[in-house]
Scaffold this active site. Structure first.
Site, PDB file in Angstrom:
ATOM      1  N   LEU A  18      34.836  16.121 -33.950  1.00  0.00           N
ATOM      2  CA  LEU A  18      34.692  14.833 -34.640  1.00  0.00           C
ATOM      3  C   LEU A  18      33.925  15.029 -35.941  1.00  0.00           C
ATOM      4  O   LEU A  18      32.800  15.512 -35.932  1.00  0.00           O
ATOM      5  CB  LEU A  18      33.963  13.830 -33.741  1.00  0.00           C
ATOM      6  CG  LEU A  18      34.548  13.606 -32.343  1.00  0.00           C
ATOM      7  CD1 LEU A  18      33.850  12.413 -31.674  1.00  0.00           C
ATOM      8  CD2 LEU A  18      36.050  13.379 -32.406  1.00  0.00           C
ATOM      9  N   ALA A  20      34.425  12.549 -38.810  1.00  0.00           N
ATOM     10  CA  ALA A  20      34.861  11.465 -39.689  1.00  0.00           C
ATOM     11  C   ALA A  20      33.705  10.610 -40.190  1.00  0.00           C
ATOM     12  O   ALA A  20      33.881   9.777 -41.073  1.00  0.00           O
ATOM     13  CB  ALA A  20      35.870  10.587 -38.958  1.00  0.00           C
ATOM     14  N   ARG A  25      22.921   9.666 -44.859  1.00  0.00           N
ATOM     15  CA  ARG A  25      21.566  10.155 -45.138  1.00  0.00           C
ATOM     16  C   ARG A  25      21.526  11.474 -45.904  1.00  0.00           C
ATOM     17  O   ARG A  25      20.472  11.910 -46.344  1.00  0.00           O
ATOM     18  CB  ARG A  25      20.784  10.280 -43.819  1.00  0.00           C
ATOM     19  CG  ARG A  25      20.283   8.935 -43.328  1.00  0.00           C
ATOM     20  CD  ARG A  25      19.541   9.070 -42.018  1.00  0.00           C
ATOM     21  NE  ARG A  25      20.462   9.165 -40.891  1.00  0.00           N
ATOM     22  CZ  ARG A  25      20.105   9.584 -39.664  1.00  0.00           C
ATOM     23  NH1 ARG A  25      18.851   9.976 -39.441  1.00  0.00           N
ATOM     24  NH2 ARG A  25      20.988   9.624 -38.690  1.00  0.00           N
ATOM     25  N   GLU A 171      23.764   4.353 -24.168  1.00  0.00           N
ATOM     26  CA  GLU A 171      23.253   4.540 -25.528  1.00  0.00           C
ATOM     27  C   GLU A 171      21.832   3.987 -25.645  1.00  0.00           C
ATOM     28  O   GLU A 171      21.491   2.980 -25.010  1.00  0.00           O
ATOM     29  CB  GLU A 171      24.179   3.844 -26.527  1.00  0.00           C
ATOM     30  CG  GLU A 171      25.514   4.544 -26.686  1.00  0.00           C
ATOM     31  CD  GLU A 171      25.343   6.014 -27.033  1.00  0.00           C
ATOM     32  OE1 GLU A 171      24.881   6.330 -28.140  1.00  0.00           O
ATOM     33  OE2 GLU A 171      25.643   6.866 -26.180  1.00  0.00           O
ATOM     34  N   LYS A 367      32.716  46.252 -64.000  1.00  0.00           N
ATOM     35  CA  LYS A 367      33.629  45.124 -63.740  1.00  0.00           C
ATOM     36  C   LYS A 367      35.040  45.633 -63.587  1.00  0.00           C
ATOM     37  O   LYS A 367      35.529  46.325 -64.461  1.00  0.00           O
ATOM     38  CB  LYS A 367      33.572  44.115 -64.887  1.00  0.00           C
ATOM     39  CG  LYS A 367      34.357  42.848 -64.574  1.00  0.00           C
ATOM     40  CD  LYS A 367      35.051  42.246 -65.792  1.00  0.00           C
ATOM     41  CE  LYS A 367      36.296  43.036 -66.155  1.00  0.00           C
ATOM     42  NZ  LYS A 367      37.096  42.390 -67.212  1.00  0.00           N
ATOM     43  N   SER A 421      26.309  60.743 -74.045  1.00  0.00           N
ATOM     44  CA  SER A 421      25.517  59.523 -74.103  1.00  0.00           C
ATOM     45  C   SER A 421      25.865  58.663 -75.301  1.00  0.00           C
ATOM     46  O   SER A 421      26.194  59.159 -76.377  1.00  0.00           O
ATOM     47  CB  SER A 421      24.033  59.887 -74.182  1.00  0.00           C
ATOM     48  OG  SER A 421      23.648  60.515 -72.987  1.00  0.00           O
TER      49      SER A 421
END
Ligand code: UD1
Ligand code: CA
Length: 497
Positions: A18, A20, A25, A171, A367, A421
């Site tokens: 569940l 939904a 908050r 509840e 990269k 280098s």
């Protein structure tokens, strides 16, 4: 009643998650179940736990923010290694209504149906297995996962009859003072007989304090019909807690982190400082690897055995083979080969491959480049869109100039080649196998195998210049002390370089 223990799962027809509810908050435009914890959305954790019982169907009931949740689920289609189907609950009319929506999407379900929540991220798959196992063993119509907590305020309470059998879930808002004293709560996780669930959902009414269809009422209806209702008490009540706000989100994150670190330690990984070690949920680490302080291993990372990672290292979706070390580095979507050494202070970006035994050192950025086995780039380089052959040596400060402002181009550096280098290799360009490039070169043309390329200005020394043009300085004095004669008249004396 039975304690949660681990074993193989019996057949489960469906797990319904569940998800939904609105999650007001959280105060967020992001749906609550998409907030990440240990690198994965809350919903991922719930689905992962559901997948652990290998159900025939894994169903997420979504409603609030459903477009976002749906697109997450579509993108992460295989997140639980099971197809996930969604059922839409357009309005949150209660947990019973949410399960009705699930069954409307799947059609009637026979066999065992487990219901759980999308915002309960610490629930372990093993606990659902234990629930399904007890449900099957006892031949129950409903089995409720309960927990004993110090402060049950807000939760549904488990009421039991004289024989201790579960009679109902009441509840908090609907409970009288005596029922509110009960410390055994409904975690919201259940196993149901699917056929009975389908029937009883049709009999729910919204005559309660919230005017919702309560899934919890199915328990009372089943018990009243004389069907066996049982329970499993969660060994660790904390595992069943939900996330309602960002304070709880951080608390859950801390607990999950401690669990993940502990699991790693128990599987043979040395973690020097659990307090500063951050592991995402599905990171895998081989035995005898050590993790030094300040290390973040993020989603998708897989590390072999006998590696040393950290200190102060972040690996995001990286693969690190056995025996490699990564020190004070930041790497993403990179593959680090066996025995390779990375760092300190290396940046490996997406698509980087560091070959077995290769060494990539301080302030080297890589990269989309393949660094061959045993190759070395120890200091201050940028290697982008490049292929570096096995055993090549890349000198300090070598740069692949891969971008002309419009296009990216490739640099190929051959096996056992040597790039001096501070050379700039202007792509597209190829340094063939065994070729050398002199230090300070700007290479714009291919260098054939075995050649030495020197691509820089010749050196010119202006004889006695300091004695004439910097008279009276320390430099002049030092030059004279070193034997400079001062007889030069300004005529150049070349000296090649
Ligand atoms: C629910 C239980 C309560 C239990 C508690 C545990 C009911 C009536 N009560 O209470 O016994 O102690 O969980 O946390 O079931 N949801 C939907 N659609 C809805 C309503 C809820 O999908 O219409 C989802 C929410 O997103 C959430 C979960 O169900 O993930 C629980 O909803 P919530 O409102 O928090 O239930 P509680 O009132 O806390
Ligand atoms: Ca709740």
């Amino acid at each position: 009643m039975a304690a949660a223990t681990q074993s193989a799962a019996p057949a489960v027809t469906a797990v319904i998650v569940l998800a939904a509810g609105q999650g007001t908050r959280m105060k967020s435009t992001l749906p609550k179940v998409l907030h990440p914890l240990a690198g994965r959305p809350l919903l991922w954790h719930a689905l992962r736990a559901g997948a652990a019982v290998s159900p025939e169907r894994l169903v997420a009931v979504i409603g609030h923010g459903r477009e976002q949740v749906e697109s997450y689920l579509a993108a992460a289609a295989d997140l639980a290694h099971l197809p996930i189907r969604t059922a839409v609950q357009a309005e949150p009319k209660g947990t019973g209504h949410a399960v009705q929506c699930a069954l409307a999407a799947t059609g009637a379900l026979d066999g065992t149906v487990i219901v759980t929540y999308g915002d309960v991220p610490l629930l372990r798959g093993e606990t659902l297995v234990a629930l399904a196992t007890e449900h099957a063993r006892a031949g129950n119509a409903v089995t409720v996962l309960t927990a004993n907590v110090d402060d049950p305020t807000g939760y549904g309470r488990i009421t039991r009859g004289a024989d201790r059998a579960v009679t109902a879930i009441v509840e908090h808002r609907d409970a009288d003072a005596k029922t509110r004293e009960l410390n055994e709560i409904n975690t919201g996780v259940y196993a149901f007989d699917g056929a009975l669930l389908g029937q009883l959902l049709g009999r729910l009414s919204a005559s309660n304090s919230q005017g919702e269809l309560y899934l919890t009422d199915v328990v009372q209806l089943a018990a009243a019909a004389g069907r066996p209702v049982g329970s499993v008490v969660a060994e660790d009540a904390a595992e069943t807690e939900g996330v309602n706000d960002r304070v709880q989100l951080a608390e859950m994150a801390a607990r999950l982190r401690a669990r993940l670190v502990r699991d790693a330690q128990l599987s043979g990984v040395t973690v020097h400082d659990p307090a500063t070690t951050y592991l995402h949920a599905d990171v895998r680490i081989g035995p005898d690897t050590e993790i030094l302080p300040g290390t973040h291993l993020e989603a998708g990372t897989v590390i072999g055995s006998n590696c040393s990672i950290g200190p102060d290292t972040t690996l995001i979706a990286c693969h690190v083979d056995d025996g490699a070390s990564v020190v004070r580095s930041h790497c993403r979507d990179a593959h680090i080969g066996a025995g390779a050494q990375v760092g300190p202070f290396t940046h490996l970006r997406a698509g980087s491959e560091v070959g077995a035994g290769a060494q990539v050192g301080a302030f080297v950025e890589v990269k989309k480049a393949v660094i061959g086995a045993g190759a070395k780039a120890h200091h201050l380089s940028y290697l982008g869109d490049a292929r570096v052959g096995a055993g090549a040596n890349i000198g300090a400060g070598v740069i692949t100039a891969n971008y002309d402002g419009v296009h990216k181009s490739l640099t190929a550096i051959g096996a056992q080649s040597f790039v001096g280098s501070n050379s700039t290799l202007v792509a597209p360009v190829t340094i063939a196998d065994g070729a050398y490039v002199a230090a300070g070169s700007v290479v714009t043309e291919d260098v054939p195998a075995g050649d030495l390329a020197v691509a820089r200005g010749h050196q010119h020394n202006s004889s006695g210049w300091v004695l004439r043009r910097r008279a009276g300085t320390g430099s002049e004095a030092a030059a004279r002390a070193a034997g400079a004669s001062g007889t030069g008249n300004g005529a150049a004396s070349g000296s090649g370089g």
